[in-house]
Design an enzyme around this catalytic site. Structure first.
Site, mmCIF file in Angstrom:
data_model
loop_
_atom_site.group_PDB
_atom_site.id
_atom_site.type_symbol
_atom_site.label_atom_id
_atom_site.label_comp_id
_atom_site.label_asym_id
_atom_site.label_seq_id
_atom_site.Cartn_x
_atom_site.Cartn_y
_atom_site.Cartn_z
ATOM 1 N N GLY A 328 0.819 -1.203 0.000
ATOM 2 C CA GLY A 328 0.000 0.000 0.000
ATOM 3 C C GLY A 328 0.850 1.249 0.000
ATOM 4 N N GLY A 333 4.902 7.116 3.085
ATOM 5 C CA GLY A 333 5.682 6.338 2.132
ATOM 6 C C GLY A 333 5.041 5.004 1.814
ATOM 7 C CG ASP A 446 -3.218 10.265 8.603
ATOM 8 O OD1 ASP A 446 -4.403 10.610 8.411
ATOM 9 O OD2 ASP A 446 -2.454 9.905 7.687
#
Ligand SMILES: *[C@@H]1O[C@H](CO)[C@@H](O)[C@H](O)[C@H]1NC(C)=O
Ligand SMILES: *[C@@H]1O[C@H](CO)[C@@H](O)[C@H](O)[C@H]1NC(C)=O
Ligand SMILES: *[C@@H]1O[C@H](CO)[C@@H](O)[C@H](O)[C@H]1NC(C)=O
Ligand SMILES: *[C@@H]1O[C@H](CO)[C@@H](O)[C@H](O)[C@H]1NC(C)=O
Ligand SMILES: *[C@@H]1O[C@H](CO)[C@@H](O)[C@H](O)[C@H]1NC(C)=O
Length: 641
Positions: A328, A333, A446
């Site tokens: 993914g 990154g 996040d």
């Protein structure tokens, strides 16, 4: 002194368990589930004790599977009798209990050692923090002869011990003094953990030898490390009949060669030899580390530092970061699946942040902090590599990939309600740990369904935490790239860059609504005539007291209770309150989720329908305008506080 006294009144006459404490340390991290942890610790300790009582000098025992695994190891010097060994162990146990709930600890004595950790360490040999402890007194006479005898004893032990079954040797060496002042005698012992390899034992003793090299003419010295122990003294500390015949293990008569040289010199140029040895001793002493300055640095955290991987190994593990291995793409990154040489499967993240912006030392210390975060609902960071062209992080591999695939992706509808409920509570626990239980507060920034990974049993594990700490300071605020993800980010953070752990609480609330509804926060439900985003829809349904209309229609209504569902939606809305101060903390959320009683519902304020709604909504331009003004109103309220 206390233990000596205890031994004096309790021990049999003549016995000596050698309980001079050489080194100790407690991990600075606490176990998670204390009752579980103490039960495991007690079980391993009694297991070790039983093994030592039966006459063994080395034992390991472990309890794993619960929230806190305990791996433990105990070792007595082989020259101790079973009674002395058990006595030393009893004292070690008392001492190690002083670390209370630490998830790792160690105590090292002259006679024995005891250590436990949350992970297996049985194959560890030499670690940062290894230490040499030189005695406080020098020998009163024949310093030069003593020094060379010690060097010979230690070097012979270092060569022979790894070749001996059981990795233990005790030697006594007499040599004639060159200055004619009588004989000198040196006693030495070397021992490795029985679980290390022959070459591991050799490597460890080499370091131990280097740590003691500068000690003589001190009368004694000890070297302590994770996988071995080395000691010498001018006085006997083991029984005569315990000595090992190491001659067969010294390659090519190494020991006797030296003796021959010394003998020859004694016979010939004795005076010159004495001057040379004197110079040598003086040189060694001048390089000697200050006693005490390396006293207790074998900290448990140093014993469990992150692993540094070689770039070339990770490159081949991921087939040169091939597309086929790509798992993914994340904000920090791309992630690749890798198979290490030992067969272990890992996830390798190629960090997309600049390498030069932060010093390598700083990067390593941040990685060390993150890799010390251990919780069943957080993905483990196993190690890193900062020697190649990119910075790489190595994580444990999660077989079932991320939650978004099960809610919106190709496996949509395959999660049952009990599994979804477990994911809601597990994620809350993981976040509460990051915010409150780890020794520094880590704000994730996040939280979203693609950052919640699922293990084989569909238990959630939060990924990517702590990475914001690796960013240069100026990139951590107000940068759209790193300030979280559209649809999940708290308004005060996305608009003003005001960051607190309540920003994670907000994102968590959104994730809970997504899990319940199967609807993406930033997409309009298919076939919805009104065209509402998730948060708006949830709020309106809640106002109309028709909560269950929000529930994903993939779920069988038989599987859940309407009351529970209503409660969960209200908890989620509490988390999404516009003002950070009115949102609960994550530990409060954990409590709310657990308790079955109905809570006095806090008055909820209408959420800010901000982030997702900024995107054009086709031709419903009026509704876009209205939600934008909504957002502005709430924002001014926040900044007016
Ligand atoms: C573990 O052992 C200690 C000391 O023997 C004892 O105080 C404690 O209650 C025990 N805990 C458990 C969970 O068995
Ligand atoms: C145990 O730890 C406390 C401080 O945490 C210390 O004061 C005490 O001396 C320790 N006990 C032993 C036996 O080392
Ligand atoms: C060992 O050295 C110490 C310190 O010089 C001395 O006090 C002690 O008597 C010595 N022991 C033996 C057995 O020589
Ligand atoms: C020194 O040791 C040798 C053998 O190791 C022994 O024969 C001799 O008697 C000893 N001398 C003294 C003074 O102790
Ligand atoms: C060593 O000697 C002691 C007595 O000094 C004796 O009790 C013990 O059994 C002996 N051990 C061995 C292995 O011969």
């Amino acid at each position: 002194m206390f233990w000596w006294w205890l031994w004096l009144i309790a021990g049999p006459v003549g016995a000596d368990p050698q309980t001079r404490l050489l080194n100790q340390g407690c991990s600075q991290y606490k176990a998670m589930d204390l009752s579980d942890f103490y039960a495991s610790l007690n079980a391993t300790i009694s297991d070790l004790k039983a093994q030592l009582r039966s006459g063994k000098h080395f034992a390991t025992a472990q309890q794993s599977g619960g929230s806190d695994s305990v791996y433990a190891m105990a070792q007595c010097r082989n020259y101790l009798s079973t009674a002395d060994c058990t006595a030393c162990f009893t004292i070690a146990e008392k001492q190690i209990r002083n670390c209370s709930a630490a998830n790792g600890a160690r105590v090292v004595y002259d006679g024995c050692f005891l250590r436990y950790e949350g992970n297996s360490f049985y194959d560890q040999t030499t670690l940062e923090g290894n230490v040499g402890l030189c005695g406080k007194q020098t020998v009163s006479r024949n310093a030069a002869a003593f020094t060379s005898a010690v060097e010979e004893v230690l070097s012979d032990l270092q060569v022979a011990t790894p070749k001996i079954n059981g990795f233990f040797a005790a030697v006594k060496k007499d040599s004639t003094s060159s200055s004619g002042g009588g004989n000198v005698t040196v006693y030495g012992v070397a021992q490795c953990a029985e679980t290390v390899t022959k070459s591991g034992c050799k490597e460890c003793l080499k370091v131990a030898y280097a740590n003691l090299e500068s000690c003589p003419p001190d009368a004694d010295g000890r070297a302590v490390d994770a996988g071995c122990f080395l000691r010498y003294s001018n006085a006997s500390f083991f029984a005569q009949n315990q000595t090992t015949n190491i001659a067969p293990f010294l390659s090519n008569g190494h020991g006797s060669n030296k003796k021959a040289i010394i003998g020859g010199v004694v016979g010939g140029v004795a005076a010159l030899f004495f001057v040379l040895v004197g110079l040598f001793v003086w040189f060694k002493r001048s390089r000697k580390p200050q006693a005490g300055d390396r006293g207790d640095i074998l900290g448990a955290t140093e014993l469990r530092g992150p692993v540094t991987y070689r770039y070339k190994d990770l490159k081949s593990a991921t087939k040169n970061f091939s597309q086929d291995n790509k798992l993914g793409e994340g904000g920090f990154g791309d992630v690749y699946k890798g198979t290490l040489k030992n067969g272990k499967i890992v996830a390798v993240k190629k960090l997309a942040i600049g390498q030069s912006q932060r010093g390598k030392a700083e990067f390593e210390s941040e990685v060390k902090i993150i890799s010390n975060v251990h919780h069943r609902n957080l993905v483990r960071l196993l190690g890193c590599c900062n020697k190649g062209p990119e910075l790489l992080l190595v994580y444990e591999y999660m077989a079932n990939s991320s939650l978004d695939r099960f809610l919106f992706g190709e496996r949509r509808g395959s999660l049952r309600w009990t599994q979804r409920h477990d994911i809601i509570t597990g994620t809350a626990r993981g976040l509460a740990y990051l915010h409150e239980d780890f020794h520094i507060c880590i704000i994730h920034r996040d939280i979203k369904t693609s950052n919640i990974l699922l293990d084989n049993d569909f238990h959630p594990k939060i990924a990517d935490f702590g990475l914001a700490r690796l960013l240069p300071e100026d990139q951590t605020h107000l940068s759209t790239k790193f300030a979280g993800t559209l649809g999940y980010t708290a308004p005060e953070y996305s608009i003003h860059g005001q960051l607190s752990e309540k920003a994670d609480v907000y994102s968590y609330g959104i994730v809970v609504l997504e899990i319940i509804s199967g609807q993406k926060s930033n997409e309009i439900k298919e076939g919805d005539p009104v065209g509402e985003f998730l948060l708006e829809r949830a709020w309106k349904l809640c106002e109309r007291n028709s909560h269950t209309e929000l529930v994903d229609e993939c779920l069988d209504p038989e599987e859940y209770e309407a009351e529970t569902m209503k409660r969960l939606i209200e908890i989620a809305l509490m988390c999404i309150q516009p003002s950070p101060a009115t949102r609960p903390t994550m530990s409060e959320v954990v409590v709310l989720l657990k308790s079955k009683d109905s809570f006095e519902a806090r008055p909820l304020t209408k959420p800010v329908f901000v982030d997702a709604n900024r995107r054009p909504r086709g031709d419903t331009s009026t509704s876009t305008a209205s939600s934008t003004s909504n957002a502005t109103a709430s924002v001014s309220r926040i900044s007016g506080r």
